[in-house]
Design a protein around this motif. Structure first.
Motif, short mmCIF file in Angstrom:
data_model
loop_
_atom_site.label_atom_id
_atom_site.label_comp_id
_atom_site.label_asym_id
_atom_site.label_seq_id
_atom_site.Cartn_x
_atom_site.Cartn_y
_atom_site.Cartn_z
N PHE A 40 -2.52 -7.65 0.66
CA PHE A 40 -2.40 -6.21 0.86
C PHE A 40 -1.54 -6.01 2.11
O PHE A 40 -1.90 -6.48 3.20
CB PHE A 40 -3.79 -5.58 1.04
CG PHE A 40 -4.66 -5.72 -0.17
CD1 PHE A 40 -4.70 -4.72 -1.12
CD2 PHE A 40 -5.40 -6.88 -0.37
CE1 PHE A 40 -5.49 -4.86 -2.26
CE2 PHE A 40 -6.19 -7.03 -1.50
CZ PHE A 40 -6.24 -6.02 -2.45
N LEU B 198 0.80 -1.22 0.00
CA LEU B 198 0.00 0.00 0.00
C LEU B 198 0.83 1.27 0.00
O LEU B 198 0.29 2.36 -0.23
CB LEU B 198 -0.97 -0.02 1.19
CG LEU B 198 -2.07 -1.09 1.06
CD1 LEU B 198 -2.73 -1.36 2.41
CD2 LEU B 198 -3.12 -0.65 0.03
N ALA C 3 -7.14 1.85 3.24
CA ALA C 3 -6.86 0.42 3.04
C ALA C 3 -8.14 -0.40 3.08
O ALA C 3 -8.33 -1.33 2.28
CB ALA C 3 -5.88 -0.07 4.10
#
Length: 284
Positions: free
Chosen positions: A255, A213, A272
């Motif tokens: 992620f 991210l 997120a």
């Protein structure tokens, strides 16, 4: 009458394992982080904060409540033994894949990806990896350590070899990493130029998507351990993820590198969460 239980899961991801096609789980590990630790708290924080998120996506006109997703919780990983932690991640991922389900892992630092890809590559020998990140992660070692979040894609290369790794958004790394990438991976610096062609050429090849991210600009995503100026926008990342989900034979994803302690405002966690929601709604 059985008492009510308060079992925290990611928003609306409370279906039984047997009936679910997607399984999310957390790998709270950040023992090799080179700058600012804290990513181990990401999956736990995401679960807790997910209840501030709507289940419905106006972008996709879909709702998490219409899906069957199982939240497997967080793995209990040994912070003092990197090999043990990676083995636990590999085994858990392998079990999900063997049951013909789609694993979605929440990091944790980026090294956790190696455990999941080890499992995926054993089940899918022709596996390719699409990698979104600010950092190349192609060092052969970091301060002598072969296993580090700074070496994870190099270790993935050791498994997959040439022509199997496609990197986008890269804007930081040692010069040797960029030299290595010229002949061993397909790297697009700074943005997602060329992604359309990559997904088209991959065809039905099994694909693992790993999203660090910190590919996002730190102006909108400061909550990460190694922020790098000049990143992509939320919309750019979301559209890139959609392209992969729509056009690739995705078999797993992760992620990673959200580090909640570095953004007390909660904006990074909220970002997120929204990316994860949109991905879950798009992937199947």
């Amino acid at each position: 009458m059985k008492p009510e239980r308060n079992v925290e899961t990611f928003l609306a991801c409370d279906a039984a394992y047997e009936e679910s096609k997607i399984v999310i789980f957390g790998s709270p590990f950040d023992s090799t982080t080179s700058y600012r630790p804290g990513a181990r708290f990401a999956s736990r924080t995401m679960r807790a904060e997910s209840y501030g998120l709507e289940t419905y996506s106006p972008t996709l006109d879909k709702d998490l409540t219409d899906m069957k997703i199982f939240d497997g919780g967080d793995l209990e990983l040994c912070f003092g033994d990197t090999n043990s932690a990676l083995a636990d991640i590999e085994n858990f991922t392998a079990n999900i894949l063997s049951d013909e389900k789609f694993p979605v892992m929440l990091g944790g630092e980026h090294l956790v990806t190696l455990g999941a890809i080890r499992a995926a590559a054993k089940k899918f020998p022709s596996l390719a990896v699409i990698h979104f990140d600010a950092h190349a992660d192609l060092r052969d070692d970091y301060l002598g350590a072969k296993l580090s979040h700074a070496t994870v894609i190099r270790r993935v290369y050791d498994i997959l070899g040439d022509g199997k790794i496609f990197q986008f958004g890269i804007r930081s790394g040692d010069r040797s990493e960029f030299i290595f990438a010229r002949t061993h991976t397909q790297m697009q610096k700074f943005d997602f130029t060329g992604l359309d062609e990559v997904v088209k050429n991959l065809g039905n090849t099994p694909v693992y998507l790993t999203v660090d991210l910190d590919v996002l600009d730190p102006g909108i995503f400061p909550g990460t351990g190694t922020p790098e100026a000049g990143g992509v926008s939320y919309r750019e990342l979301l559209q890139a993820i959609f392209k992969v989900a729509e056009n690739c034979n995705l078999i797993a994803a992760d992620f990673v590198e959200l580090s909640p302690p570095y953004d007390p405002s909660g904006i990074s966690t909220a970002t997120a969460l929204k990316i994860l929601r949109e991905f879950l709604l798009k992937v199947r």
